[in-house]
Design a protein around this motif. Structure first.
Motif, PDB file in Angstrom:
ATOM      1  N   TRP A  21       0.843  -1.204   0.000  1.00 28.56           N
ATOM      2  CA  TRP A  21       0.000   0.000   0.000  1.00 28.56           C
ATOM      3  C   TRP A  21       0.879   1.255   0.000  1.00 28.56           C
ATOM      4  CZ3 TRP A  21      -4.258   0.768  -2.026  1.00 28.56           C
ATOM      5  CH2 TRP A  21      -5.021   1.913  -1.773  1.00 28.56           C
ATOM      6  N   HIS A  22       1.987   1.229   0.721  1.00 26.62           N
ATOM      7  CA  HIS A  22       2.932   2.349   0.732  1.00 26.62           C
ATOM      8  C   HIS A  22       3.406   2.650  -0.686  1.00 26.62           C
ATOM      9  CE1 HIS A  22       7.204   3.779   1.179  1.00 26.62           C
ATOM     10  NE2 HIS A  22       6.565   4.686   1.873  1.00 26.62           N
ATOM     11  N   ASP A  23       3.812   1.609  -1.403  1.00 27.74           N
ATOM     12  CA  ASP A  23       4.306   1.777  -2.768  1.00 27.74           C
ATOM     13  C   ASP A  23       3.204   2.276  -3.702  1.00 27.74           C
ATOM     14  OD1 ASP A  23       6.540   1.566  -4.600  1.00 27.74           O
ATOM     15  OD2 ASP A  23       5.452  -0.105  -5.525  1.00 27.74           O
ATOM     16  N   VAL A  24       2.001   1.733  -3.563  1.00 25.83           N
ATOM     17  CA  VAL A  24       0.877   2.163  -4.400  1.00 25.83           C
ATOM     18  C   VAL A  24       0.579   3.644  -4.173  1.00 25.83           C
ATOM     19  CG1 VAL A  24      -1.620   1.910  -4.781  1.00 25.83           C
ATOM     20  CG2 VAL A  24      -0.167  -0.128  -4.621  1.00 25.83           C
ATOM     21  N   VAL A  25       0.530   4.047  -2.911  1.00 27.79           N
ATOM     22  CA  VAL A  25       0.230   5.447  -2.595  1.00 27.79           C
ATOM     23  C   VAL A  25       1.333   6.362  -3.128  1.00 27.79           C
ATOM     24  CG1 VAL A  25      -0.030   7.108  -0.701  1.00 27.79           C
ATOM     25  CG2 VAL A  25      -1.246   4.929  -0.619  1.00 27.79           C
ATOM     26  N   LEU A  26       2.587   5.984  -2.921  1.00 27.35           N
ATOM     27  CA  LEU A  26       3.693   6.811  -3.430  1.00 27.35           C
ATOM     28  C   LEU A  26       3.616   6.953  -4.954  1.00 27.35           C
ATOM     29  CD1 LEU A  26       6.834   5.737  -1.383  1.00 27.35           C
ATOM     30  CD2 LEU A  26       5.627   7.923  -1.312  1.00 27.35           C
ATOM     31  N   GLN A  27       3.418   5.838  -5.650  1.00 26.27           N
ATOM     32  CA  GLN A  27       3.343   5.905  -7.113  1.00 26.27           C
ATOM     33  C   GLN A  27       2.152   6.733  -7.580  1.00 26.27           C
ATOM     34  OE1 GLN A  27       4.122   2.448  -9.592  1.00 26.27           O
ATOM     35  NE2 GLN A  27       4.897   1.378  -7.788  1.00 26.27           N
ATOM     36  N   SER A 118       2.813  -5.008  -6.661  1.00 25.35           N
ATOM     37  CA  SER A 118       2.664  -6.310  -6.011  1.00 25.35           C
ATOM     38  C   SER A 118       3.622  -7.379  -6.534  1.00 25.35           C
ATOM     39  CB  SER A 118       1.232  -6.813  -6.163  1.00 25.35           C
ATOM     40  OG  SER A 118       0.971  -7.160  -7.529  1.00 25.35           O
ATOM     41  N   ARG A 119       4.225  -7.144  -7.674  1.00 19.23           N
ATOM     42  CA  ARG A 119       5.137  -8.150  -8.244  1.00 19.23           C
ATOM     43  C   ARG A 119       6.246  -8.482  -7.253  1.00 19.23           C
ATOM     44  NH1 ARG A 119       4.621  -5.419 -13.821  1.00 19.23           N
ATOM     45  NH2 ARG A 119       2.928  -6.677 -14.678  1.00 19.23           N
ATOM     46  N   GLY A 120       6.434  -9.749  -7.005  1.00 24.21           N
ATOM     47  CA  GLY A 120       7.497 -10.189  -6.128  1.00 24.21           C
ATOM     48  C   GLY A 120       7.128 -10.254  -4.665  1.00 24.21           C
ATOM     49  N   LEU A 121       5.970  -9.686  -4.262  1.00 24.02           N
ATOM     50  CA  LEU A 121       5.600  -9.738  -2.849  1.00 24.02           C
ATOM     51  C   LEU A 121       5.006 -11.072  -2.459  1.00 24.02           C
ATOM     52  CD1 LEU A 121       4.065  -6.231  -2.087  1.00 24.02           C
ATOM     53  CD2 LEU A 121       6.270  -7.136  -1.387  1.00 24.02           C
ATOM     54  N   ILE A 122       4.274 -11.695  -3.384  1.00 19.93           N
ATOM     55  CA  ILE A 122       3.621 -12.965  -3.089  1.00 19.93           C
ATOM     56  C   ILE A 122       4.496 -14.086  -3.630  1.00 19.93           C
ATOM     57  CG2 ILE A 122       1.569 -14.388  -3.413  1.00 19.93           C
ATOM     58  CD1 ILE A 122      -0.024 -11.814  -3.725  1.00 19.93           C
ATOM     59  N   ALA A 123       4.946 -14.955  -2.758  1.00 21.53           N
ATOM     60  CA  ALA A 123       5.842 -16.049  -3.160  1.00 21.53           C
ATOM     61  C   ALA A 123       5.076 -17.128  -3.910  1.00 21.53           C
ATOM     62  CB  ALA A 123       6.505 -16.645  -1.938  1.00 21.53           C
TER      63      ALA A 123
END
Length: 123
Positions: A21-27, A118-123
């Motif tokens: 969510w941090h990354d989404v908000v920043l982008q 989200s890429r790479g966050l879910i194994a």
């Protein structure tokens, strides 16, 4: 305080969810275009993901906020051409909230931000 359970395989851990969510908000803040509030985004999600019809009264009930709060958010979203309001011909007391082409493009771009983040966050 409730105990945090371990996420199942393929689920985000709490810190991963916050990071996403941090990354989404920043982008979303950094990109060209409107910087929407949480309330405005919630309205956009409801209108673009839930089946119509959508009314000011219904949005207020779903969000648990007053109709004037929804109206203020819709004033901004309408000014940005992300949503539009029309009087309901069947019941003139109702104001219908409808999608726009520009709003659909905004939501598609926002979804793309989420996917990239989200890429790479879910194994």
């Amino acid at each position: 305080m409730p105990e945090l359970s371990m996420p199942a395989a393929g689920e985000l851990k709490p810190v991963q969810a916050l990071s996403l969510w941090h990354d989404v908000v920043l982008q979303s803040v950094r990109q060209e275009g409107p910087d929407l509030s949480s309330r405005q985004l919630a309205i956009m999600f409801i209108v673009y993901l839930d089946p119509p019809p959508h009314t000011v009264r219904g949005l207020a009930a779903t969000l648990g906020v007053s109709k004037p709060a929804v109206t203020r958010a819709l004033d901004t979203l309408g000014g940005l051409d992300l949503l539009k309001r029309l009087r309901d011909d069947a019941d003139r007391r109702n104001v219908l909230v409808q999608r726009t082409v520009k709003g659909a493009a905004f939501m598609r771009d926002f979804a793309d931000i989420i996917v990239r983040s989200s890429r790479g966050l879910i194994a």
